[in-house]
Design an enzyme around this catalytic site. Structure first.
Site, mmCIF file in Angstrom:
data_model
loop_
_atom_site.group_PDB
_atom_site.id
_atom_site.type_symbol
_atom_site.label_atom_id
_atom_site.label_comp_id
_atom_site.label_asym_id
_atom_site.label_seq_id
_atom_site.Cartn_x
_atom_site.Cartn_y
_atom_site.Cartn_z
ATOM 1 N N HIS A 2 -2.586 -0.579 -55.606
ATOM 2 C CA HIS A 2 -2.139 -1.613 -56.546
ATOM 3 C C HIS A 2 -1.209 -2.634 -55.892
ATOM 4 C CE1 HIS A 2 1.306 1.246 -57.146
ATOM 5 N NE2 HIS A 2 1.980 0.112 -57.269
ATOM 6 N N ASP B 222 -5.174 5.448 -55.866
ATOM 7 C CA ASP B 222 -4.158 4.410 -55.656
ATOM 8 C C ASP B 222 -3.679 4.378 -54.210
ATOM 9 O OD1 ASP B 222 -2.591 2.266 -56.384
ATOM 10 O OD2 ASP B 222 -0.876 3.519 -56.962
ATOM 11 N N SER C 130 6.842 0.487 -54.215
ATOM 12 C CA SER C 130 5.526 1.126 -54.223
ATOM 13 C C SER C 130 4.900 1.112 -52.841
ATOM 14 C CB SER C 130 4.585 0.387 -55.188
ATOM 15 O OG SER C 130 4.820 0.781 -56.505
#
Length: 391
Positions: A135, A165, A244
């Protein structure tokens, strides 16, 4: 991730705690978001290792000499391998996803603009491979990487997998790179200290360090509109946009997780989630070698609408099959529409999420026994798992 700014509103989702070894599960309604695309998880610091044969010496002098702090040592060792990642998209794409700064004009300009930022870490210095979240780089037209020595380099997307992911990037200039050491996340215990390193808010706060503990293991996050993430590590780290894809590290300087999501309910803090590195490595290897990742599959469609009816009628809970690919492994083994799968091997599954999570613990080509209910009768068949590729 970098907040696909106005796009990433807190979304309601079902969190099922899927116990990898015990098979016990509990259910709670939570709100999960990717802390960025651009946002993420920070985590925190580790001792308390399950491996009693490994001497824990880093804590010996922490009260008398702060320079000997395990967190300081981890930051020095792992920090140089952590990178910042920028996701550039066209203006038209930014407007379509709501990434603008509050106004949406109708320009069709193809100018590239930084849509968001995230983190990553160098897994192979010789070949320039970098691991991050899918993402973080999703929909990017251009990706740049900022290194600890100040270099800013354009990166090539080697492969990505939305189901887990994960994504792998590559930079061509491999001079003076530092790579991480990988740990064994399967041995993690609740209460172990961990350290998170990343770029919250972008390069201005590059390689920020936070420390905390593993709060829980084997969490399942059903992201609304996104893939379900299985067997996640939960940490009490502070969460900030931009983390992230960054590493979650133990006190031995080993990567044990990839920071990926947070609990976004107002009034809650310290609920971040990381992908266990031991489960990510096989996907990372596939992405490097093939550009895509293959996952085990039954090639059936499942639904949980059956569950309410089953509870009302006191019927066995399970994963209701509403569509079967006749050429798939389940179809060839005799699974039919309307069957309710209740066990994989000896592990009970009570809904579609648990079914998929249990399937993902196996490999393509593995043989498993499916126990199911058909017309009130319990039956069992052996199935050879097929495959589905990265989305």
């Amino acid at each position: 991730m970098s907040e696909k700014k106005n796009r990433l509103l807190p979304l309601a989702a079902l969190c099922i705690i899927s116990a990898l070894l015990g098979g016990v599960s509990s259910v709670s309604i939570l709100q999960y978001v990717y802390p960025e695309t651009l946002s993420a998880i920070e985590a925190q610091a580790s001792l308390n290792s399950a491996d009693t044969n490994r001497p824990v010496t880093l804590l010996a002098n922490t009260q008398t000499d702060e320079s000997n702090s395990p967190v300081v040592q981890v930051a020095k060792e792992v920090g140089p391998a952590v990178v910042g990642i920028s996701n550039y998209q066209t203006v038209s794409n930014l407007q379509r996803y709501g990434f603008g700064l509050g106004s949406r004009n109708n320009t069709q300009s193809s100018e590239l603009v930084e849509a968001g930022t995230g983190s990553g870490f160098i897994i192979d210095a010789q070949n320039g491979y970098i691991v991050t979240n899918n993402h973080v780089i999703e929909d990017a037209k251009k990706i740049t990487v900022s290194l600890s020595d100040g270099r800013n380099l354009e990166a090539k997307l080697i492969g990505s997998d939305s189901r887990t992911d994960l994504a792998v990037l590559q930079i061509s200039d491999t001079s003076n790179l530092t790579e991480v050491k990988l740990g064994d996340s399967s041995k993690i215990e609740v209460g172990e200290f961990v350290v998170a390193i990343g770029n919250p808010g972008g390069n201005e706060f590059a390689r920020s360090v936070t420390a905390g503990v593993i709060s829980a293991t084997n969490r399942t996050l059903q992201m609304s509109g996104e893939s379900t993430l299985y067997n996640m590590l939960q940490t009490d780290a502070a969460i900030n946009p931009g983390n992230s894809g960054g590493p979650l590290v133990n006190y031995y300087g080993e990567i044990i997780g990839i920071n990926s999501a947070k609990y976004a309910e107002n009034g809650f803090e310290g609920m971040g989630f990381a992908i266990p590195i031991s489960e990510a490595t096989s996907i990372i290897t596939q992405l490097i070698e093939n550009g895509v990742a293959k996952h085990p599959a039954l090639l059936v469609s499942v639904s949980d609408q059956y569950l309410l009816y089953a509870k009302e009628k006191n019927l066995p809970l399970g994963a209701y099959i509403y569509e079967v690919n006749p050429e798939g492994p389940a179809g060839k083994a005799g699974i039919q529409e309307g069957d309710v799968i209740t066990h994989i091997n000896d592990v009970k599954v009570e809904n579609s999420t648990e079914l998929i999570g249990e399937i993902y613990k196996h490999n393509v080509g593995d043989k498993v026994t499916l126990t199911f209910i058909r017309n009130g009768q319990t039956k069992a068949v052996q199935v050879t798992l097929g495959e589905i590729a990265s989305q």
